[in-house]
Design a protein around this motif. Structure first.
Motif, short mmCIF file in Angstrom:
data_model
loop_
_atom_site.label_atom_id
_atom_site.label_comp_id
_atom_site.label_asym_id
_atom_site.label_seq_id
_atom_site.Cartn_x
_atom_site.Cartn_y
_atom_site.Cartn_z
N VAL A 137 0.83 -1.20 0.00
CA VAL A 137 0.00 0.00 0.00
C VAL A 137 0.87 1.26 0.00
O VAL A 137 0.60 2.21 -0.74
N LEU B 94 0.91 4.37 -2.76
CA LEU B 94 0.61 5.74 -2.36
C LEU B 94 1.79 6.68 -2.62
O LEU B 94 1.61 7.84 -2.99
N GLN C 177 1.80 7.47 -6.30
CA GLN C 177 0.57 8.04 -6.84
C GLN C 177 0.77 9.52 -7.20
O GLN C 177 1.29 10.30 -6.41
N THR D 294 -2.86 5.35 -10.38
CA THR D 294 -3.76 4.90 -9.31
C THR D 294 -4.45 6.11 -8.69
O THR D 294 -4.00 7.24 -8.85
N TYR E 5 -5.99 6.57 -5.02
CA TYR E 5 -6.39 6.18 -3.67
C TYR E 5 -6.49 7.44 -2.81
O TYR E 5 -5.65 8.33 -2.90
N ASP F 100 -8.47 3.31 1.93
CA ASP F 100 -9.05 3.24 0.59
C ASP F 100 -8.18 2.41 -0.33
O ASP F 100 -8.68 1.66 -1.18
N ALA F 101 -6.86 2.51 -0.17
CA ALA F 101 -5.94 1.71 -0.98
C ALA F 101 -6.14 0.22 -0.70
O ALA F 101 -6.21 -0.60 -1.63
N GLN G 281 -9.52 -0.84 -2.39
CA GLN G 281 -9.46 -0.91 -3.85
C GLN G 281 -8.61 -2.09 -4.34
O GLN G 281 -8.97 -2.77 -5.30
#
Length: 312
Positions: free
Chosen positions: A126, A130, A133, A145, A147, A152-153, A156
């Motif tokens: 994760v 992030l 991202q 991505t 998120y 939320d990551a 998903q």
């Protein structure tokens, strides 16, 4: 060994290691950003670390080198807490009153690393997503991505890719338990040599130097696997439909290494090594320094200093 599992001493080591690592990573976080970008974005031209960071700031803004700081710090804190705790309670239970040896440190380090990998890999998957991202990639095969945060990551990834995707990169991660194991073996060995049997506290400079040396050796030896680990954790590169979505096997790992070597040459396996060495050496050295100072201060306050040093 069960008595040492919930020991106060193991808890002190775990908290000291977690605090030290979080502080050190925060200080040198931009260097890790440069390393990760070079590992994942194959088409980004390899430059010096300052040049890569300058490009990232120019393309994405002043705060871009600190993108993903919070999830990385959360993952690092959990990971190092688990590793330091497991390493010290297993070592205490194994040794009792006996003297530690390099082989003991290596074996205990490997076992602690395996436990750490199996428990914390989802957090690292994760945080890799992030951290990357919103980045501007040179490789058009990379899918963006979106998120909103850590939870939320997780949602998903599970919904779109399955629960198994949270353990992407587990196989190279299990191989990479050699990294901290080698690091701790060298660190503990050098520490014993400097003490030469005396129960004394090392100076700040001594701890900083041996921490840096230990991490430099461990990182250089295992770096190609770290590159593949980052690619697998990110998991957003378009691949042929026939590619297996199961957890990476030895065949998959070999294929990724060979493919990267063909595209970028053998040196491509070490792309980003400069940034990684700079970041990891400084981070590890500062982390060990803070760890030793926090742990020794705590043991001294609790009146455990003398016995603590004799056992290590």
């Amino acid at each position: 060994m069960s008595a040492e599992v919930f020991s106060y001493e193991s808890l002190v080591h775990a908290v000291s290691g977690a605090v030290g690592s979080v502080t050190a990573m925060t200080v040198f976080f931009p260097l890790d950003t440069a390393r990760l970008r070079l590992q994942v974005d194959e088409n980004r031209k390899a430059k010096s670390t300052p040049a890569i960071l300058a490009d990232i700031v120019k393309e994405e803004g002043l705060l871009a080198p600190y993108r993903g700081w919070f999830p990385v710090i959360c993952s690092l804190c959990c990971s190092n807490f688990v590793y330091f705790y497991c390493f010290h309670w297993m070592k205490a239970g194994w040794l009792k009153s006996r003297q530690s040896t390099p082989s003991t440190d290596l074996i205990v380090g490997i076992v602690a690393g395996v436990i750490n990998v199996l428990l914390t890999t989802p957090l690292w998957v994760v945080n890799t997503r992030l951290k990357l991202q919103g980045s501007k990639f040179c490789n058009s095969d990379i899918r963006p991505t979106n998120y909103s945060g850590i939870l939320d990551a997780f949602k998903q990834i599970i919904r779109k890719e399955g629960v198994g995707a949270l353990w992407n990169g587990t196989f190279p991660s299990l191989l990479l338990v050699l990294n901290p194991a080698i690091q701790f073996m060298i660190y503990e060995g050098l520490k014993r040599q400097l003490r030469r049997g005396a129960s004394r506290e090392l100076s700040s400079l001594e701890v900083f130097i041996i921490g840096a040396v230990a991490k430099a050796v461990a990182t250089t030896v295992t770096y190609p696997l770290q590159t593949i680990q980052s690619v697998l954790r990110f998991g957003q590169v378009n691949t042929p439909a026939k590619t297996s979505k199961l957890l990476p096997s030895l065949q998959t790992l070999k294929g990724l290494l060979v493919n990267r070597a063909r595209k970028l040459g053998v040196l491509g396996l070490f792309k980003g090594l400069e940034a990684k060495l700079l970041q990891t050496i400084l981070t590890a050295a500062l982390m060990f320094l803070l760890y030793e100072k926090i742990a020794s201060s705590t043991f001294r306050v609790m009146g455990l200093s003398s016995g603590h040093y004799k056992r290590r």
